[in-house]
Write a protein that holds these residues in place. Structure first.
Motif, PDB file in Angstrom:
ATOM      1  N   CYS A  27      21.453   1.642  -8.746  1.00  0.00           N
ATOM      2  CA  CYS A  27      21.761  -0.021  -9.295  1.00  0.00           C
ATOM      3  C   CYS A  27      20.212  -0.929  -9.346  1.00  0.00           C
ATOM      4  O   CYS A  27      19.764  -2.053  -9.765  1.00  0.00           O
ATOM      5  CB  CYS A  27      22.627  -0.741  -9.452  1.00  0.00           C
ATOM      6  N   CYS A  96      29.362  -3.602  -8.853  1.00  0.00           N
ATOM      7  CA  CYS A  96      28.987  -4.423  -9.948  1.00  0.00           C
ATOM      8  C   CYS A  96      29.437  -4.561 -10.469  1.00  0.00           C
ATOM      9  O   CYS A  96      30.796  -4.646 -10.543  1.00  0.00           O
ATOM     10  CB  CYS A  96      28.855  -2.106 -10.725  1.00  0.00           C
ATOM     11  N   CYS A 111      26.356   5.559 -15.520  1.00  0.00           N
ATOM     12  CA  CYS A 111      26.996   4.891 -14.375  1.00  0.00           C
ATOM     13  C   CYS A 111      27.956   5.398 -13.996  1.00  0.00           C
ATOM     14  O   CYS A 111      28.272   5.857 -12.661  1.00  0.00           O
ATOM     15  CB  CYS A 111      27.146   3.221 -14.864  1.00  0.00           C
TER      16      CYS A 111
END
Ligand code: SF4
Length: 377
Positions: A27, A96, A111
């Motif tokens: 990320c 996240c 993702c």
């Protein structure tokens, strides 16, 4: 895709219980993350209605980039901040926000699937991992499970994993240029490669053995024994091979690999004193780490895209040689920068960087094309 085949998922034993440990590496990697149109619509609606917020350090940014030349099927790209972090990555918790507040199914496909790298063919789904993920790289060091291919790994339930989808119109893996393998023979060869990684003493012995073995199997003719029988009759005894004491050949493999990286992603040359560092800080420690290095080779041999993109068994073996060469180079770079001898942390970093190049920077077809030159030998 045959649904029954899709149900049969295999992975390596060392990956079979993988789960995200929120390292945040993916990320914060400054990657382009496309958002599929339906996912974009629901995330945009959640953001506009206040059900979804960007992370505190990215508050000033709109989360979605809507550009004219988006990838097929994408409605937007995820925005990143100046540090290269996705706007939904919460630095403090390392979580996240989309996953935490809306659930796993709300995430873009990239993702949801990272670090999984799958091959779907008529036999089923084969899931390996990108060791750019530090959690995945850590699994290469585990000693608690024997290295093997396992069916129905708990971490990977049947699903349509992103990866290479081989259809009925595609050729099966090639034995050598112009000769296809039957899938039973290929399955045995794949299992054989993993077994070599499990049983040989060193990564160099794995590679020397597989080079010999590939040469024997690719000599198959229709007049002789079936291909599968040839694989089954390969010698049990591995070939002994010494680890290199110099880095030159690995640096050449690194340069070849860089040629498969698009110009805008190519890494700047950074080879100052690597030969010297390799001799002093890497080579003396190298055999200490034979286990993780052999497991890394197994992860490159299993679920191999080169089997379908390359031109034969020697192409696959060449890909393994190059992967190990990249680890040597990155280990030397890590040791040089840290000013210390190769240890677990530096080797883990070398695995991460090698897979970053092989899986995320280089173009797979170009690598396979380069590695297929081995078939001319
Ligand atoms: S949406 Fe979530 S999982 Fe995807 S890159 Fe952003 S922070 Fe990471």
């Amino acid at each position: 895709m045959d649904h029954t085949a899709l149900q049969a998922v295999r992975s390596l034993s060392i990956h079979a219980d993988y789960r995200c440990r929120h390292s945040g590496a993916c990320c914060t990697a400054d990657w382009d993350v496309p958002v599929e149109v339906p996912v974009y619509r629901s995330l945009d609606e959640a953001w506009r209605s206040g059900r979804l917020h960007v992370a505190p350090q990215s508050r000033a940014l709109d989360p979605f980039l809507v550009e004219p030349d988006l990838p097929d099927g994408a409605g937007a790209m995820l925005e990143r901040n100046q540090a290269g972090e996705c706007v939904f990555f919460e630095r403090e918790s390392r979580l996240c926000v989309v996953h935490r507040d809306l659930g796993h199914e709300a995430l873009p496909a990239t993702c949801r699937h990272f670090p999984r790298l799958a091959v779907h063919d008529a036999r089923g789904t084969f899931v390996s991992l990108s060791h750019y993920c530090p959690t995945a790289a850590g699994l290469l060091f585990r000693e608690d499970v024997d290295l093997a291919i396992v069916l129905s790994p708990p971490a990977f339930p049947p699903a349509d994993y992103e990866g290479l989808a081989v259809t009925a119109d595609d050729l099966p893996p090639l034995l050598r240029p112009g000769v296809v393998m039957d899938l039973d023979a290929y399955s045995r060869w794949e299992a054989h490669m993993v077994r070599r990684c499990a049983e040989a003493a060193t990564p160099e012995s794995v590679l020397a053995s597989l080079e010999r073995d590939a040469a024997r199997v690719r000599a198959w003719t229709a007049a002789g024994p079936p291909m599968a029988a040839l694989v089954d009759s390969l010698p049990q005894r591995p070939v002994d091979a010494a680890a290199p004491t110099a880095l030159a050949a690995s640096l050449a493999a690194f340069a070849q690999t860089m040629a498969a990286v698009p110009d805008d992603l190519r890494l700047l040359p950074d080879e100052h004193s690597l030969e010297d560092v390799f001799t002093r800080l890497v080579a003396p420690q190298w055999t200490t780490w034979s286990g993780p290095l052999r497991r890394y080779l197994a992860a490159k041999a299993f679920a191999s895209w080169t089997a379908y993109q390359g031109r034969g068994l020697l192409s696959i073996v060449r890909g393994l040689q190059v992967a190990l060469a990249l680890v040597r180079v990155e280990a030397a770079r890590g040791c040089r920068d840290a000013g210390r001898a190769l240890d677990r942390e530096l080797l883990l970093g070398a695995f991460r960087q090698a897979d970053f190049i092989l899986n995320h920077l280089a173009v797979g077809e170009d690598l396979a094309g380069e590695w297929s030159k081995a078939e001319a030998r």
